[in-house]
Design an enzyme around this catalytic site. Structure first.
Site, PDB file in Angstrom:
ATOM      1  N   ASP A 109     101.406 -13.997   8.509  1.00  0.00           N
ATOM      2  CA  ASP A 109     100.769 -12.894   9.233  1.00  0.00           C
ATOM      3  C   ASP A 109      99.447 -12.494   8.590  1.00  0.00           C
ATOM      4  O   ASP A 109      99.358 -12.366   7.354  1.00  0.00           O
ATOM      5  CB  ASP A 109     101.678 -11.666   9.233  1.00  0.00           C
ATOM      6  CG  ASP A 109     102.604 -11.614  10.423  1.00  0.00           C
ATOM      7  OD1 ASP A 109     102.455 -12.432  11.348  1.00  0.00           O
ATOM      8  OD2 ASP A 109     103.505 -10.753  10.428  1.00  0.00           O
ATOM      9  N   LYS A 168      99.189 -15.885  11.988  1.00  0.00           N
ATOM     10  CA  LYS A 168      99.556 -15.129  13.184  1.00  0.00           C
ATOM     11  C   LYS A 168      98.824 -13.807  13.188  1.00  0.00           C
ATOM     12  O   LYS A 168      98.700 -13.159  12.142  1.00  0.00           O
ATOM     13  CB  LYS A 168     101.064 -14.883  13.238  1.00  0.00           C
ATOM     14  CG  LYS A 168     101.503 -14.082  14.484  1.00  0.00           C
ATOM     15  CD  LYS A 168     103.005 -14.027  14.618  1.00  0.00           C
ATOM     16  CE  LYS A 168     103.657 -13.058  13.661  1.00  0.00           C
ATOM     17  NZ  LYS A 168     103.285 -11.637  13.964  1.00  0.00           N
ATOM     18  N   GLU A 210     107.172  -9.865  21.609  1.00  0.00           N
ATOM     19  CA  GLU A 210     108.053  -8.882  20.972  1.00  0.00           C
ATOM     20  C   GLU A 210     108.399  -7.749  21.921  1.00  0.00           C
ATOM     21  O   GLU A 210     107.520  -7.094  22.496  1.00  0.00           O
ATOM     22  CB  GLU A 210     107.418  -8.303  19.699  1.00  0.00           C
ATOM     23  CG  GLU A 210     108.325  -7.290  19.019  1.00  0.00           C
ATOM     24  CD  GLU A 210     107.936  -6.970  17.590  1.00  0.00           C
ATOM     25  OE1 GLU A 210     108.597  -6.103  16.978  1.00  0.00           O
ATOM     26  OE2 GLU A 210     106.975  -7.585  17.075  1.00  0.00           O
ATOM     27  N   GLU A 216      98.081 -10.141  15.817  1.00  0.00           N
ATOM     28  CA  GLU A 216      98.523  -9.355  16.963  1.00  0.00           C
ATOM     29  C   GLU A 216      97.366  -9.064  17.909  1.00  0.00           C
ATOM     30  O   GLU A 216      96.239  -8.849  17.456  1.00  0.00           O
ATOM     31  CB  GLU A 216      99.151  -8.043  16.488  1.00  0.00           C
ATOM     32  CG  GLU A 216     100.383  -8.228  15.620  1.00  0.00           C
ATOM     33  CD  GLU A 216     100.963  -6.895  15.144  1.00  0.00           C
ATOM     34  OE1 GLU A 216     100.488  -5.830  15.613  1.00  0.00           O
ATOM     35  OE2 GLU A 216     101.866  -6.923  14.296  1.00  0.00           O
ATOM     36  N   ASP A 240     104.357  -9.646   7.954  1.00  0.00           N
ATOM     37  CA  ASP A 240     103.972  -8.428   7.235  1.00  0.00           C
ATOM     38  C   ASP A 240     105.117  -7.412   7.220  1.00  0.00           C
ATOM     39  O   ASP A 240     105.018  -6.361   6.599  1.00  0.00           O
ATOM     40  CB  ASP A 240     102.685  -7.818   7.796  1.00  0.00           C
ATOM     41  CG  ASP A 240     102.750  -7.504   9.281  1.00  0.00           C
ATOM     42  OD1 ASP A 240     103.825  -7.692   9.903  1.00  0.00           O
ATOM     43  OD2 ASP A 240     101.713  -7.093   9.838  1.00  0.00           O
ATOM     44  N   SER A 241     106.236  -7.761   7.875  1.00  0.00           N
ATOM     45  CA  SER A 241     107.466  -6.984   7.734  1.00  0.00           C
ATOM     46  C   SER A 241     107.928  -6.966   6.281  1.00  0.00           C
ATOM     47  O   SER A 241     108.767  -6.135   5.900  1.00  0.00           O
ATOM     48  CB  SER A 241     108.571  -7.570   8.623  1.00  0.00           C
ATOM     49  OG  SER A 241     108.662  -8.977   8.443  1.00  0.00           O
TER      50      SER A 241
END
Length: 269
Positions: free
Chosen positions: A86, A115, A184, A117, A47-48
């Site tokens: 993501d 993925k 991270e 978080e 999502d960057s």
């Protein structure tokens, strides 16, 4: 999970303690093709993309529709690498059903895995997605989707108490069925301890050499996006090359050096 997807995921898990896992972000067909041909083991549709592709100030505004578009482009380019996409902000937090549904959308777009978080608080959600037949990569340590709102961008796991929390998070994600975990900006000694204590691979970003693999944002490592992050190593300076190419093209057009005879039709008759 189809057989090809299963085999790609298993290839990554089998790399633990044998070979470092090379991961790069990819968001479009052209760059994904080059990364795949270059030998990346994992193409992470992060999502960057919100920042480096869409100009958002953070990952928060990124939508499911946008992630589906990026994921489809990358999956169409991929020949060998595992494609992980993501789940964007709020796409998996509302309910397990919503998390499964959105994970399924990314798989339908061509991802092999998703993925998300979060540590122990996301274990049940991860288990639900895995039970639905969708492989999940976890992500602990600094979590960009919540960092600005909750606890900032500092190093995670630097002291004993914080390290124990991360250790418990990693164990919980493994037990929930995650096949891999991104660490991270975790203190390097803590990242190594986590890596040594679990059976699934860890992918580090700013977490030292002790992880089972590493990931970088492709625009950062190629010098296409300004980054002051300590953990970024720049392997090329494509921004200068691109600016030079555009400037030279501009001069050629303005001075009628382009198009030349060899670029035109009819003049050689």
């Amino acid at each position: 999970m189809n057989i090809l997807m299963h085999n790609r995921v298993m290839d990554i898990t089998r790399m633990k303690n044998k070979k470092k896992i090379v991961t790069v972000t990819a968001y479009d067909y052209t760059m994904a093709t080059l990364c795949d041909e270059g030998g990346a083991d994992i193409l992470l549709v992060g999502d960057s993309a919100g920042m480096v592709m869409l100009g958002y100030k953070s990952t928060i505004p990124v939508s499911m529709d946008e992630m589906c578009s990026f994921t489809g482009a990358v999956s169409r380019a991929r020949k060998e690498a595992l494609v992980v996409a993501d789940l964007p902000f709020l796409s998996y937090n509302v309910s397990k059903q919503e998390a499964i549904r959105n994970s399924g959308r990314l798989i339908q777009c061509g991802a092999d895995a998703v993925k998300l978080e979060g540590g122990m608080q996301q274990a049940e959600t991860i288990q639900s997605i895995v039970n639905a037949g969708i492989p999940v990569m976890g992500h602990i340590g600094l979590q960009p989707q919540s960092a600005e709102i909750l606890d900032g961008y500092g190093v995670r796991g630097a002291d004993k108490e914080a390290a124990e929390v991360l250790q418990n998070d990693a164990q919980a994600l493994q037990e929930a069925g995650a096949f891999c975990i991104v660490l991270e900006k975790v203190a390097s000694h803590t990242a190594r301890a986590i890596t040594d204590s679990i059976d699934i691979p860890t992918i580090g970003i700013g977490s030292g050499v002790g992880c089972d693999g590493q990931v970088l944002v492709i625009q950062d490592m190629l010098g296409m996006h300004k980054s002051s992050l300590r953990f970024v190593k720049q392997y090329a300076n494509l921004s200068e090359d691109i600016r030079w190419a555009i400037h030279t093209y501009k001069e050629d057009v303005e001075n009628e050096r382009f198009p030349a005879k060899e670029h035109s039709f009819g003049d050689d008759v």
